[in-house]
Design an enzyme around this catalytic site. Structure first.
Site, short mmCIF file in Angstrom:
data_model
loop_
_atom_site.label_atom_id
_atom_site.label_comp_id
_atom_site.label_asym_id
_atom_site.label_seq_id
_atom_site.Cartn_x
_atom_site.Cartn_y
_atom_site.Cartn_z
N SER A 117 0.77 -1.18 0.15
CA SER A 117 0.12 0.10 -0.03
C SER A 117 0.84 1.15 0.13
CB SER A 117 -0.97 0.17 1.23
OG SER A 117 -1.43 1.25 1.39
N TYR A 173 -1.53 -0.27 10.33
CA TYR A 173 -1.91 -0.74 9.06
C TYR A 173 -0.50 -0.35 8.25
CZ TYR A 173 -3.92 -0.98 4.57
OH TYR A 173 -3.93 -1.04 3.05
#
Length: 253
Positions: A148, A161
């Site tokens: 990501s 995250y």
């Protein structure tokens, strides 16, 4: 988009019941790969596999949980029994649970770490031998990890995250030193804002609203657009490794 070099390959895609994983599975199958779809939700998997087969592709739905050793091991047996060895692995399973660190949600931290990091490692352990063997036979062999943009750019409340995705990015970089000399390619794909189910994991109305605002302001990628990047990378000549790909909506800095 059609990529002829994917025809005849055998792929495993995790997180294939929705989002990027589903789109990758559909894209690979449309280009002639046999695809084993892994996820926890059997009904969703069956629907995706049915769609692929209805369009002339080959798909095997395998209910599996990447956070469970025995589940992954059972999936390997089923895939090998049905398709034989694998030459393309896409780690797309992931979970995003943003909350302030001082909320102390250890259960959420464990879930993200076990899915986003250890889950990736479980799948790599399960199929590394296949990839090395395929490459040794002169075939194209690929490991693709979906990371990501959060691995590089910090967002408030997304610290854990982002840390899990930074781990995936670093892992991919390091694995090239182990797999590259044996002709196994490792590609790390880092999408920006993408329309997936990850947003539905957010249990805070305030945080969900913030994400909606970002999507409205910046736009987002469709999962199929990220899948196209994966298919492109995996379809290059076997001596060409697109090692690191960051794909963002144009308005996202």
């Amino acid at each position: 988009m059609s990529y002829e070099n994917l025809a005849g390959r055998t792929a495993v895609v995790t997180g294939a019941a929705s989002g990027i994983g589903q789109a990758v599975a559909v894209q690979l199958a449309a280009n002639g790969a046999r695809v084993a779809l892994l996820a926890r939700r059997g009904e969703r998997l069956d629907a995706v596999a049915g769609k692929i087969r209805a369009e002339g592709g080959q798909a095997l739905a395998v209910v599996a949980d990447v956070t469970d050793d025995a589940s992954v091991e059972a999936a390997v047996v089923r895939i090998h029994d049905t398709y034989g060895t694998v030459d393309l692995v896409v780690n797309a399973a992931g979970v995003m649970l943003p909350n302030p660190v001082d909320d102390g949600r250890i259960d959420e931290w464990r879930r993200m770490l076990d899915t986003n990091v250890t889950g990736v490692l479980r799948v790599i352990r399960a199929f590394a031998g296949d990839l090395v063997a395929a490459a040794g036979e002169g075939r194209t062999a690929d490991l693709v990890n979906i990371s990501s943009i959060g691995a590089h750019i910090p967002f408030p409340t997304y610290a854990v995250y982002g840390a899990t995705k930074a781990a995936v990015t670093y892992l991919s970089q390091s694995l090239r030193t182990e797999f590259g000399p044996r002709d196994v390619r490792v590609t790390n794909v880092e999408p920006g804002l993408t329309e997936t189910e990850l947003a539905t994991h957010i249990d805070s109305a305030e945080l969900a609203g913030q994400l909606d605002g970002m999507l409205e302001q910046l736009g987002w990628l469709a999962p199929e657009e990220v899948a196209d990047v994966v298919a492109y990378a995996a379809s290059r000549a076997r001596h060409v490794n697109l090692r690191q790909i960051m794909v963002l909506p144009t308005r996202q800095a």
